[in-house]
Design a protein around this motif. Structure first.
Motif, PDB file in Angstrom:
ATOM      1  N   ASP A  85      53.665  50.582  20.103  1.00  0.00           N
ATOM      2  CA  ASP A  85      52.490  50.682  20.975  1.00  0.00           C
ATOM      3  C   ASP A  85      51.267  51.013  20.117  1.00  0.00           C
ATOM      4  O   ASP A  85      50.874  52.156  19.979  1.00  0.00           O
TER       5      ASP A  85
ATOM      6  N   LYS B 150      45.287  49.576  19.196  1.00  0.00           N
ATOM      7  CA  LYS B 150      44.391  48.564  19.740  1.00  0.00           C
ATOM      8  C   LYS B 150      45.190  47.384  20.298  1.00  0.00           C
ATOM      9  O   LYS B 150      46.230  47.013  19.759  1.00  0.00           O
ATOM     10  N   GLU B 151      44.676  46.812  21.362  1.00  0.00           N
ATOM     11  CA  GLU B 151      45.347  45.703  22.033  1.00  0.00           C
ATOM     12  C   GLU B 151      45.487  44.505  21.087  1.00  0.00           C
ATOM     13  O   GLU B 151      44.602  44.211  20.287  1.00  0.00           O
ATOM     14  N   GLY B 152      46.631  43.831  21.202  1.00  0.00           N
ATOM     15  CA  GLY B 152      46.881  42.632  20.409  1.00  0.00           C
ATOM     16  C   GLY B 152      47.510  42.909  19.068  1.00  0.00           C
ATOM     17  O   GLY B 152      47.806  41.962  18.324  1.00  0.00           O
TER      18      GLY B 152
END
Length: 288
Positions: free
Chosen positions: A200, A203-205
């Motif tokens: 996890d 930052k997204e992506g």
């Protein structure tokens, strides 16, 4: 005494040019410095790794890497730092290569980023006589409840990396390394570092966020580790079933002095390419 110029280059910086892991880079084309002098320079420069660039008869350049305490076969962030500096000086672009003490590797300089070829790693599960999950967990003050259940994996891609997945980034944040215990474990299995990761990311992506400990090489913790990130990216594909490329891997967020870094891992059946951006900061002078 003589002066040696050490270029300070941040490797694997974020898109805004911040963060990253500093490496020393010395351009010594005639290999005028002896191995003992190079080790002395690396110790005085004080970075986790310092790269020495010289001429090569088999590749575009010869790169040799020294931590403050010993020579090392490969270093991802010092390679990215070196080719970032060479690109800035107009000496490297597009397809290139490096000679190391472990043989030649392909280099790609592309759109402000430098990528280094790595071998696809081999793997070995923990618990095969010479190291155990219990010892690994104790070395970072964790328990079985904190990890992802797969146990520690020894991956070898030119350097040895001991990989350990934890349940989430909060576990990663709160782990406490016992540097003496980590040193004993990694030395026993001929690994450079213990590389702890969570899926996890901050930052997204992004595929993972990580922490790296290599006390046997004089590195308590560092902000970006290209060789270990390459091993992790390959393991995510081979062992965890993550079926995409490239993978973006974070590191450096949870250090005492955070320095967020971003490492890109490109995967193919035959090789791993690890790369990122570099930012040249300054030049130091050390005397030997």
């Amino acid at each position: 005494m003589s002066d040696v110029s050490v270029h300070v280059v941040q490797a694997f910086v974020e898109a805004d040019g911040q963060g990253g892991n500093p490496a020393g880079v010395v351009i010594d084309m005639d290999r005028a410095l002896s191995p003992e002098q190079r080790l002395a320079v690396a110790g005085m420069a004080g970075f986790s790794e310092t790269a020495f660039i010289s001429r090569s008869e088999v590749s575009a350049f010869r790169l040799e890497f020294f931590t403050p305490t010993r020579q090392i076969a490969h270093c991802g962030h010092a390679t990215v730092a070196s080719f970032g500096l060479l690109a800035q000086q107009g000496l490297a672009a597009g397809e290139s290569s490096k000679e190391t003490i472990d043989g030649p590797r392909r280099i790609l300089v592309d759109d402000g980023r430098a990528y280094m070829q790595q071998l696809r790693p081999t793997y070995r599960q923990a618990g095969e006589a010479d190291f155990t999950d219990v010892k690994v967990l104790a070395s970072i003050s964790l328990t079985e409840a904190d990890v992802d259940g797969r146990g520690a994996i020894l991956a070898h891609n030119g350097n040895g990396t001991l990989l350990l997945g934890v349940k989430d980034r909060e576990v990663l944040r709160r782990l406490r390394p016992d540097q003496a215990a980590i040193s004993e474990i990694t030395e026993r299995v001929e690994a450079v570092c213990l590389y702890v990761f969570a899926l996890d990311a901050m930052k997204e992506g992004r595929a993972a966020t990580c922490r790296m400990f290599a006390p046997a090489y004089g590195i308590d913790e560092e902000a970006a580790t290209g060789m270990a990130a390459g091993a992790l990216g390959a393991w995510m594909q081979d062992g965890l079933g993550v079926d995409r490329s490239p993978l973006l891997i974070e590191q450096g967020w949870f250090m005492d002095a955070p320095s967020p870094s971003l490492i890109e891992v490109r995967l193919s059946p035959d090789e791993v390419l690890v790369g990122g951006r570099a930012a040249v900061r300054e030049t130091l002078t050390v005397q030997i």
